[in-house]
Design a protein around this motif. Structure first.
Motif, PDB file in Angstrom:
ATOM      1  N   VAL A  35       0.844  -1.201   0.000  1.00  0.00           N
ATOM      2  CA  VAL A  35       0.000   0.000   0.000  1.00  0.00           C
ATOM      3  C   VAL A  35       0.881   1.252   0.000  1.00  0.00           C
ATOM      4  O   VAL A  35       0.619   2.225  -0.708  1.00  0.00           O
ATOM      5  CB  VAL A  35      -0.951   0.000   1.219  1.00  0.00           C
ATOM      6  N   GLN A  36       1.933   1.213   0.789  1.00  0.00           N
ATOM      7  CA  GLN A  36       2.866   2.343   0.844  1.00  0.00           C
ATOM      8  C   GLN A  36       3.491   2.600  -0.524  1.00  0.00           C
ATOM      9  O   GLN A  36       3.624   3.751  -0.965  1.00  0.00           O
ATOM     10  CB  GLN A  36       3.949   2.043   1.868  1.00  0.00           C
ATOM     11  N   ASN A  37       3.866   1.536  -1.228  1.00  0.00           N
ATOM     12  CA  ASN A  37       4.461   1.702  -2.549  1.00  0.00           C
ATOM     13  C   ASN A  37       3.463   2.300  -3.538  1.00  0.00           C
ATOM     14  O   ASN A  37       3.816   3.174  -4.347  1.00  0.00           O
ATOM     15  CB  ASN A  37       4.980   0.362  -3.066  1.00  0.00           C
ATOM     16  N   LEU A  38       2.222   1.836  -3.491  1.00  0.00           N
ATOM     17  CA  LEU A  38       1.201   2.378  -4.387  1.00  0.00           C
ATOM     18  C   LEU A  38       0.948   3.849  -4.085  1.00  0.00           C
ATOM     19  O   LEU A  38       0.856   4.677  -5.006  1.00  0.00           O
ATOM     20  CB  LEU A  38      -0.101   1.584  -4.242  1.00  0.00           C
ATOM     21  N   LEU A  39       0.860   4.190  -2.812  1.00  0.00           N
ATOM     22  CA  LEU A  39       0.656   5.584  -2.435  1.00  0.00           C
ATOM     23  C   LEU A  39       1.843   6.443  -2.876  1.00  0.00           C
ATOM     24  O   LEU A  39       1.658   7.571  -3.360  1.00  0.00           O
ATOM     25  CB  LEU A  39       0.452   5.701  -0.923  1.00  0.00           C
ATOM     26  N   GLY A  40       3.059   5.921  -2.738  1.00  0.00           N
ATOM     27  CA  GLY A  40       4.231   6.671  -3.174  1.00  0.00           C
ATOM     28  C   GLY A  40       4.206   6.959  -4.660  1.00  0.00           C
ATOM     29  O   GLY A  40       4.526   8.070  -5.102  1.00  0.00           O
ATOM     30  N   MET A  85      -3.241   9.920   1.135  1.00  0.00           N
ATOM     31  CA  MET A  85      -3.652   8.911   2.106  1.00  0.00           C
ATOM     32  C   MET A  85      -4.248   7.718   1.368  1.00  0.00           C
ATOM     33  O   MET A  85      -4.668   7.830   0.213  1.00  0.00           O
ATOM     34  CB  MET A  85      -4.680   9.480   3.089  1.00  0.00           C
ATOM     35  N   ALA A  86      -4.268   6.575   2.054  1.00  0.00           N
ATOM     36  CA  ALA A  86      -4.861   5.363   1.485  1.00  0.00           C
ATOM     37  C   ALA A  86      -5.590   4.603   2.585  1.00  0.00           C
ATOM     38  O   ALA A  86      -5.194   4.639   3.757  1.00  0.00           O
ATOM     39  CB  ALA A  86      -3.790   4.478   0.850  1.00  0.00           C
ATOM     40  N   GLN A  87      -6.655   3.927   2.196  1.00  0.00           N
ATOM     41  CA  GLN A  87      -7.395   3.050   3.099  1.00  0.00           C
ATOM     42  C   GLN A  87      -7.387   1.648   2.513  1.00  0.00           C
ATOM     43  O   GLN A  87      -7.619   1.473   1.316  1.00  0.00           O
ATOM     44  CB  GLN A  87      -8.841   3.534   3.265  1.00  0.00           C
ATOM     45  N   TRP A  88      -7.109   0.648   3.349  1.00  0.00           N
ATOM     46  CA  TRP A  88      -7.120  -0.721   2.868  1.00  0.00           C
ATOM     47  C   TRP A  88      -8.034  -1.560   3.751  1.00  0.00           C
ATOM     48  O   TRP A  88      -8.286  -1.256   4.915  1.00  0.00           O
ATOM     49  CB  TRP A  88      -5.709  -1.292   2.792  1.00  0.00           C
ATOM     50  N   ARG A  89      -8.539  -2.650   3.175  1.00  0.00           N
ATOM     51  CA  ARG A  89      -9.623  -3.409   3.795  1.00  0.00           C
ATOM     52  C   ARG A  89      -9.161  -4.614   4.601  1.00  0.00           C
ATOM     53  O   ARG A  89      -9.851  -5.062   5.493  1.00  0.00           O
ATOM     54  CB  ARG A  89     -10.593  -3.893   2.710  1.00  0.00           C
ATOM     55  N   ARG A  90      -8.022  -5.201   4.253  1.00  0.00           N
ATOM     56  CA  ARG A  90      -7.641  -6.467   4.893  1.00  0.00           C
ATOM     57  C   ARG A  90      -6.144  -6.682   4.756  1.00  0.00           C
ATOM     58  O   ARG A  90      -5.455  -5.892   4.113  1.00  0.00           O
ATOM     59  CB  ARG A  90      -8.394  -7.629   4.229  1.00  0.00           C
ATOM     60  N   SER A  91      -5.680  -7.764   5.355  1.00  0.00           N
ATOM     61  CA  SER A  91      -4.264  -8.100   5.206  1.00  0.00           C
ATOM     62  C   SER A  91      -3.991  -8.439   3.748  1.00  0.00           C
ATOM     63  O   SER A  91      -4.866  -8.927   3.025  1.00  0.00           O
ATOM     64  CB  SER A  91      -3.897  -9.281   6.103  1.00  0.00           C
ATOM     65  N   LEU A  92      -2.768  -8.214   3.335  1.00  0.00           N
ATOM     66  CA  LEU A  92      -2.438  -8.300   1.921  1.00  0.00           C
ATOM     67  C   LEU A  92      -1.441  -9.411   1.636  1.00  0.00           C
ATOM     68  O   LEU A  92      -0.471  -9.585   2.373  1.00  0.00           O
ATOM     69  CB  LEU A  92      -1.851  -6.971   1.439  1.00  0.00           C
ATOM     70  N   ALA A  93      -1.702 -10.129   0.553  1.00  0.00           N
ATOM     71  CA  ALA A  93      -0.727 -11.100   0.058  1.00  0.00           C
ATOM     72  C   ALA A  93       0.188 -10.396  -0.929  1.00  0.00           C
ATOM     73  O   ALA A  93      -0.169  -9.367  -1.518  1.00  0.00           O
ATOM     74  CB  ALA A  93      -1.445 -12.268  -0.616  1.00  0.00           C
ATOM     75  N   GLU A  94       1.366 -10.967  -1.131  1.00  0.00           N
ATOM     76  CA  GLU A  94       2.365 -10.310  -1.972  1.00  0.00           C
ATOM     77  C   GLU A  94       1.881 -10.118  -3.406  1.00  0.00           C
ATOM     78  O   GLU A  94       2.221  -9.134  -4.065  1.00  0.00           O
ATOM     79  CB  GLU A  94       3.664 -11.129  -1.961  1.00  0.00           C
ATOM     80  N   ASP A  95       1.065 -11.050  -3.913  1.00  0.00           N
ATOM     81  CA  ASP A  95       0.636 -10.985  -5.310  1.00  0.00           C
ATOM     82  C   ASP A  95      -0.749 -10.371  -5.476  1.00  0.00           C
ATOM     83  O   ASP A  95      -1.359 -10.478  -6.539  1.00  0.00           O
ATOM     84  CB  ASP A  95       0.665 -12.383  -5.936  1.00  0.00           C
ATOM     85  N   ASP A  96      -1.297  -9.730  -4.449  1.00  0.00           N
ATOM     86  CA  ASP A  96      -2.619  -9.112  -4.545  1.00  0.00           C
ATOM     87  C   ASP A  96      -2.633  -7.988  -5.579  1.00  0.00           C
ATOM     88  O   ASP A  96      -1.695  -7.184  -5.657  1.00  0.00           O
ATOM     89  CB  ASP A  96      -3.048  -8.528  -3.192  1.00  0.00           C
TER      90      ASP A  96
END
Length: 278
Positions: A35-40, A85-96
């Motif tokens: 998520v941090q990478n996408l926001l960056g 800012m970003a909001q996420w819904r659940r834990s993330l897998a590497e390939d999501d």
């Protein structure tokens, strides 16, 4: 952030590199790495879109999808003050796939009651870069090439290459876009700018403009917070005070909480209640 133009072609570009400013964007958040990478990437892209803003205009990008990241918002002003800012819904897998199906809206807001412009495109690419290139093709009808790179929580970088409005179709954009796509992420983020452009676009005559500073700007000022409280209205504020004993406002951009007790909340709603010294 630095702009450049190709002197003998109808093409322009810009490079942004953010370290301290990016670190301030995420300082009070605990984003998962993906998520941090996408926001960056989104922050870098929004600064690149803000390069040509004038007259107090702000640009904002909002991504909404049904994937793990439900909402992502970035904003940049004419004077290159940025937040996100970003909001996420659940834990993330590497390939999501972070965004899933949804839409991206890019808004230009000139303020002062003037009409806003908004372009909306579906999220049809697995990458933010692809989604933005589709936006420029569909909404602004400008051939655009984007490179976006993040180095975790340390730094972000981006390069924009774009045909000028009305540019002749002589293959220049396609040639230089192909060269741009060969630039490595490491070079984009760290190589001296003049060297990056010289090696990335060999033989091209490039004019590089003076760099501009990009700063973080959350805007949760006392005046802005007071306006938010007033938007709630007296009835809603009194209901919250009765139930909770205070009104709490949370800024999703800087992740700070601001609390108003009964006396302060009522003074904000009605400044005439402020005590006066005689």
């Amino acid at each position: 952030m630095s702009r450049f133009v190709f002197e003998d072609r109808q093409l322009r570009g810009a490079v942004v590199r953010l370290a301290e400013t990016w670190q301030r964007v995420i300082a009070r958040h605990d984003y998962p790495d993906s998520v941090q990478n996408l926001l960056g990437q989104a922050v870098a892209a929004t600064v690149l879109m803000g390069v040509g803003l004038k007259g107090g205009t702000r640009v904002s990008m909002q991504l909404q999808g049904d994937g793990p990241v439900g909402l992502l918002v970035t904003q940049c002003s004419e004077d290159l003050k940025v937040r996100g800012m970003a909001q996420w819904r659940r834990s993330l897998a590497e390939d999501d796939q972070l965004l899933g199906s949804g839409r991206m809206a890019v808004t230009l807001d000139p303020g002062e009651g003037r009409e806003r412009y908004q372009g909306i495109v579906p999220l049809e690419s697995d990458s933010l870069q692809g989604c933005l290139e589709a936006y420029f093709r569909q909404s602004e009808q400008l051939a655009t090439c984007l490179l976006l790179h993040t180095e975790g929580g340390d730094a972000v970088a981006g390069l924009l290459l774009q045909a000028l409005p009305g540019a002749r179709q002589d293959g220049s954009f396609e040639k230089l876009a192909a060269l741009a796509e060969r630039i490595s992420p490491l070079a984009l983020g760290r190589e001296p700018l003049e060297q990056l452009l010289r090696q990335g676009f060999p033989g091209e005559l490039i004019r590089l403009f003076e760099p501009r500073v990009v700063a973080h700007d959350c805007r949760c000022t006392p005046a802005h917070l007071a306006s938010v409280l007033r938007l709630l209205g007296s009835a809603e504020v009194e209901s919250i005070l009765e139930e909770q004993g205070q009104v709490e406002l949370n800024c999703e951009f800087c992740n700070k909480s601001f609390r108003y007790g009964p006396e302060l909340a009522r003074i904000v709603l009605d400044p005439a209640q402020s005590p006066t010294l005689h």
